[in-house]
Design a protein around this motif. Structure first.
Motif, PDB file in Angstrom:
ATOM      1  N   PHE A   1      71.046  -6.324  44.897  1.00 28.06           N
ATOM      2  CA  PHE A   1      71.764  -6.585  43.745  1.00 28.06           C
ATOM      3  C   PHE A   1      73.238  -6.055  43.572  1.00 28.06           C
ATOM      4  N   ASN A   2      73.797  -5.148  44.758  1.00 31.36           N
ATOM      5  CA  ASN A   2      74.977  -5.018  44.819  1.00 31.36           C
ATOM      6  C   ASN A   2      75.909  -6.063  45.551  1.00 31.36           C
ATOM      7  N   PRO A   3      76.743  -6.739  44.855  1.00 27.26           N
ATOM      8  CA  PRO A   3      77.296  -7.965  45.341  1.00 27.26           C
ATOM      9  C   PRO A   3      78.420  -7.336  46.515  1.00 27.26           C
ATOM     10  N   LEU A   4      78.952  -8.378  47.295  1.00 21.33           N
ATOM     11  CA  LEU A   4      80.001  -7.976  48.511  1.00 21.33           C
ATOM     12  C   LEU A   4      81.139  -8.385  48.208  1.00 21.33           C
ATOM     13  N   ILE A   5      82.171  -7.763  48.677  1.00 15.00           N
ATOM     14  CA  ILE A   5      83.387  -8.167  48.513  1.00 15.00           C
ATOM     15  C   ILE A   5      84.022  -9.365  49.574  1.00 15.00           C
ATOM     16  N   ALA A   6      84.694 -10.703  49.223  1.00 12.22           N
ATOM     17  CA  ALA A   6      84.878 -11.501  50.263  1.00 12.22           C
ATOM     18  C   ALA A   6      86.370 -11.342  50.604  1.00 12.22           C
TER      19      ALA A   6
ATOM     20  N   LEU B   1      89.901  -8.510  43.298  1.00 13.30           N
ATOM     21  CA  LEU B   1      89.925  -8.955  42.021  1.00 13.30           C
ATOM     22  C   LEU B   1      88.577  -9.931  41.806  1.00 13.30           C
ATOM     23  N   VAL B   2      87.961  -9.772  40.496  1.00 10.70           N
ATOM     24  CA  VAL B   2      86.774 -10.514  40.184  1.00 10.70           C
ATOM     25  C   VAL B   2      86.794 -11.693  39.353  1.00 10.70           C
ATOM     26  N   LEU B   3      86.621 -12.769  40.019  1.00 12.99           N
ATOM     27  CA  LEU B   3      87.154 -14.124  39.420  1.00 12.99           C
ATOM     28  C   LEU B   3      86.072 -15.013  39.345  1.00 12.99           C
TER      29      LEU B   3
ATOM     30  N   GLY C   1      73.707 -13.597  42.965  1.00 11.71           N
ATOM     31  CA  GLY C   1      73.674 -14.511  42.192  1.00 11.71           C
ATOM     32  C   GLY C   1      74.857 -14.607  40.930  1.00 11.71           C
ATOM     33  N   LEU C   2      75.784 -13.613  40.935  1.00 15.31           N
ATOM     34  CA  LEU C   2      76.601 -13.872  39.916  1.00 15.31           C
ATOM     35  C   LEU C   2      77.657 -15.084  40.008  1.00 15.31           C
ATOM     36  N   ASP C   3      78.021 -15.672  38.953  1.00 16.66           N
ATOM     37  CA  ASP C   3      79.031 -16.545  39.120  1.00 16.66           C
ATOM     38  C   ASP C   3      80.519 -16.266  39.277  1.00 16.66           C
ATOM     39  N   THR C   4      80.749 -15.027  39.464  1.00 17.95           N
ATOM     40  CA  THR C   4      82.111 -14.416  39.743  1.00 17.95           C
ATOM     41  C   THR C   4      81.713 -14.148  41.298  1.00 17.95           C
ATOM     42  N   LEU C   5      83.072 -13.976  41.753  1.00 17.45           N
ATOM     43  CA  LEU C   5      83.192 -13.626  43.454  1.00 17.45           C
ATOM     44  C   LEU C   5      84.503 -12.413  43.136  1.00 17.45           C
ATOM     45  N   ALA C   6      83.977 -11.317  43.875  1.00 20.12           N
ATOM     46  CA  ALA C   6      85.037 -10.271  44.121  1.00 20.12           C
ATOM     47  C   ALA C   6      85.845 -10.480  45.308  1.00 20.12           C
ATOM     48  N   ILE C   7      87.015 -10.475  45.561  1.00 16.67           N
ATOM     49  CA  ILE C   7      87.865 -11.096  46.403  1.00 16.67           C
ATOM     50  C   ILE C   7      89.044 -10.399  46.863  1.00 16.67           C
TER      51      ILE C   7
ATOM     52  N   LEU D   1      89.324  -2.052  34.363  1.00 17.13           N
ATOM     53  CA  LEU D   1      89.186  -1.322  35.716  1.00 17.13           C
ATOM     54  C   LEU D   1      87.627  -1.281  35.881  1.00 17.13           C
ATOM     55  N   LEU D   2      87.188  -2.060  36.951  1.00 15.01           N
ATOM     56  CA  LEU D   2      85.754  -1.728  37.412  1.00 15.01           C
ATOM     57  C   LEU D   2      85.463  -0.604  38.213  1.00 15.01           C
ATOM     58  N   ARG D   3      86.437  -0.292  39.070  1.00 12.43           N
ATOM     59  CA  ARG D   3      86.320   0.683  39.973  1.00 12.43           C
ATOM     60  C   ARG D   3      87.711   1.251  40.449  1.00 12.43           C
TER      61      ARG D   3
ATOM     62  N   ARG E   1      79.593  -3.235  34.275  1.00  8.12           N
ATOM     63  CA  ARG E   1      80.010  -4.533  34.635  1.00  8.12           C
ATOM     64  C   ARG E   1      80.191  -4.850  36.053  1.00  8.12           C
ATOM     65  N   SER E   2      80.008  -3.828  36.820  1.00 10.05           N
ATOM     66  CA  SER E   2      80.161  -3.851  38.309  1.00 10.05           C
ATOM     67  C   SER E   2      78.945  -3.219  38.723  1.00 10.05           C
ATOM     68  N   PRO E   3      77.964  -4.274  39.071  1.00 12.34           N
ATOM     69  CA  PRO E   3      76.596  -3.677  39.467  1.00 12.34           C
ATOM     70  C   PRO E   3      76.361  -2.756  40.454  1.00 12.34           C
ATOM     71  N   GLY E   4      77.259  -2.586  41.393  1.00 12.27           N
ATOM     72  CA  GLY E   4      77.054  -1.669  42.303  1.00 12.27           C
ATOM     73  C   GLY E   4      77.455  -0.309  42.071  1.00 12.27           C
ATOM     74  N   GLN E   5      77.934  -0.014  40.916  1.00 12.08           N
ATOM     75  CA  GLN E   5      78.558   1.370  40.526  1.00 12.08           C
ATOM     76  C   GLN E   5      77.395   2.501  40.579  1.00 12.08           C
ATOM     77  N   LEU E   6      76.592   2.777  41.492  1.00 11.56           N
ATOM     78  CA  LEU E   6      75.547   3.710  41.374  1.00 11.56           C
ATOM     79  C   LEU E   6      76.145   5.238  41.166  1.00 11.56           C
TER      80      LEU E   6
HETATM   81  P1  AMP Z   1      81.663  -1.838  48.244  1.00  5.16           P
HETATM   82  O1  AMP Z   1      81.429  -3.288  49.049  1.00  5.16           O
HETATM   83  O2  AMP Z   1      80.767  -0.857  48.428  1.00  5.16           O
HETATM   84  O3  AMP Z   1      83.307  -1.562  48.442  1.00  5.16           O
HETATM   85  O4  AMP Z   1      81.491  -2.197  46.749  1.00  5.16           O
HETATM   86  C1  AMP Z   1      82.038  -3.660  46.006  1.00  5.16           C
HETATM   87  C2  AMP Z   1      82.402  -3.222  44.835  1.00  5.16           C
HETATM   88  O5  AMP Z   1      82.528  -4.456  43.995  1.00  5.16           O
HETATM   89  C3  AMP Z   1      81.185  -2.615  43.960  1.00  5.16           C
HETATM   90  O6  AMP Z   1      81.202  -1.756  43.090  1.00  5.16           O
HETATM   91  C4  AMP Z   1      80.444  -4.095  43.376  1.00  5.16           C
HETATM   92  O7  AMP Z   1      79.636  -3.763  42.232  1.00  5.16           O
HETATM   93  C5  AMP Z   1      81.658  -4.853  42.894  1.00  5.16           C
HETATM   94  N1  AMP Z   1      81.577  -6.034  42.842  1.00  5.16           N
HETATM   95  C6  AMP Z   1      81.271  -7.030  43.852  1.00  5.16           C
HETATM   96  N2  AMP Z   1      81.256  -8.282  43.379  1.00  5.16           N
HETATM   97  C7  AMP Z   1      81.248  -8.279  41.973  1.00  5.16           C
HETATM   98  C8  AMP Z   1      81.175  -8.942  41.105  1.00  5.16           C
HETATM   99  N3  AMP Z   1      81.257 -10.414  41.291  1.00  5.16           N
HETATM  100  N4  AMP Z   1      81.273  -8.685  39.635  1.00  5.16           N
HETATM  101  C9  AMP Z   1      81.617  -7.362  39.417  1.00  5.16           C
HETATM  102  N5  AMP Z   1      81.791  -6.475  40.222  1.00  5.16           N
HETATM  103  C10 AMP Z   1      81.670  -6.774  41.734  1.00  5.16           C
END
Ligand code: AMP
Ligand code: MG
Length: 316
Positions: free
Chosen positions: A54-59, A91-93, A108-114, A187-189, A215-220
């Motif tokens: 559930f923790n999305p990846l950055i492209a 940027l989340v877009l 599964g989100l319709d946004t991409l972190a890039i 600011l998500l992170r 808002r940022s699902p991976g912020q454990l």
């Molecule tokens: P990391 O790959 O560990 O640097 O974590 C990537 C960070 O970007 C995590 O905190 C994710 O929750 C956040 N992130 C990635 N994709 C999205 C998205 N589509 N919307 C919000 N946050 C995102």
């Protein structure tokens, strides 16, 4: 796993094109990279790290033009990208309708972190591969992020095809993650690009309250954790503890001391943070005591990482 040098970029390109994973240098931390458009590569990334899916990846892409082929830019996000890319800003877009990035990568989100990383080896790699690379930090989920090729080798062993050695990471903290909604930047992170720099371009940042749905699902809460306990805001230190010091006057009496920045510079401290936590952790002290660090500059992101390092551990 192969330990590749800059001249071995061809082999890294070939491995990525076969769907394999390669650890890549960036200015923030080392990334565990795979072809973001391939479900099999992205699934391998989650498995290799033991990362919850559930923790999305950055492209990662080589330039703004490549980003525009994947996501829709609003004016504020475009200004931020023009000003800070290549650099430690994610940027989340909204995904474009024809965005080829695997849905597994975006959970599964319709946004991409890039973002566009600022490292010559990885920029060349991205241009040559011609696909976006999904790349979380190249460490087992929940553990300290790697800032050298040796850290990657120590943590991920044989689970990846190769690590491309680009030297120690210049910034040393993960990217700052921002999302613009109706013209307002959130600011998500906190991360390697300080708040002040962002606010100069985007105006005051909003930040989600802890109580709000993240808002940022991976912020454990527990993350970036060494094996031994971490104690923050230390004003004294015990003889069986290790001290992570900051500034010209390290506390006396610790078993071992590493000073993040004797001159009290938060940028220098950020570059040393993860490596020094690792080095002290390797001594297996009763705890790592951390001296107070001001919140200015990269101090906000350092405080965020240390908070998570000090949390009781969650299963990830
Ligand atoms: P990391 O790959 O560990 O640097 O974590 C990537 C960070 O970007 C995590 O905190 C994710 O929750 C956040 N992130 C990635 N994709 C999205 C998205 N589509 N919307 C919000 N946050 C995102
Ligand atoms: Mg990480």
């Amino acid at each position: 796993m192969l330990h590749l040098h800059a001249k071995d970029i061809d082999r890294a390109v070939a491995a990525l094109q076969r769907g394999e994973l390669v650890a890549i240098p960036t200015e923030t931390v080392y990334g565990l990279a795979g072809d973001a458009t391939r479900d099999d590569s992205v699934a391998r990334i989650f498995a290799c790290k033991g990362r919850p899916n559930f923790n999305p990846l950055i492209a990662h892409v080589p330039d703004l033009a490549a980003a525009e082929r994947l996501v829709e830019f609003d004016p504020v996000s475009r200004r931020l990208a023009e000003r800070f890319w290549p650099g430690p800003l994610t940027l989340v877009l909204p995904r474009r309708g024809d965005c080829p990035v695997s849905w597994l990568a975006t959970a599964g989100l319709d946004t991409l972190a890039i973002r566009v990383p600022d490292h010559p080896i990885t920029l060349e790699l991205l241009r040559r591969v011609g696909r976006p690379l999904a790349a979380p930090s190249a460490n087992p989920s929940g553990r300290l992020s790697p800032t050298t090729a040796e850290h990657v080798l120590a943590g991920l062993g044989d689970a990846l095809a190769a690590v491309l050695d680009g030297g120690p990471c210049r910034v040393g903290l993960e990217s700052t993650v921002v999302q613009v909604l109706d013209g307002q930047a959130w600011l998500l992170r906190p991360g390697g690009l300080p708040r002040q720099a962002l606010e100069a371009v985007a105006g005051p940042l909003a930040q989600a309250e802890a109580a709000e749905q993240p808002r940022s699902p991976g912020q454990l809460a527990s993350h970036y954790a060494p094996h031994c306990p971490v104690r923050l805001e230390a004003s004294q230190v015990a003889a069986d503890e290790a001290l992570l010091a900051f500034g010209p006057l390290p506390l006396p009496g610790a078993r071992a001391v590493l000073n993040l920045s004797p001159s009290g510079d938060t940028t220098e401290a950020a570059a040393h943070l993860f490596a020094y936590l690792r080095d002290l952790d390797a001594l297996a002290p009763a705890a790592i005591a951390v001296m107070p660090i001001p919140r200015e500059g990269l101090g906000e992101a350092i405080a965020d990482r240390l908070q998570r390092a000090a949390q009781p551990r969650e299963a990830t």
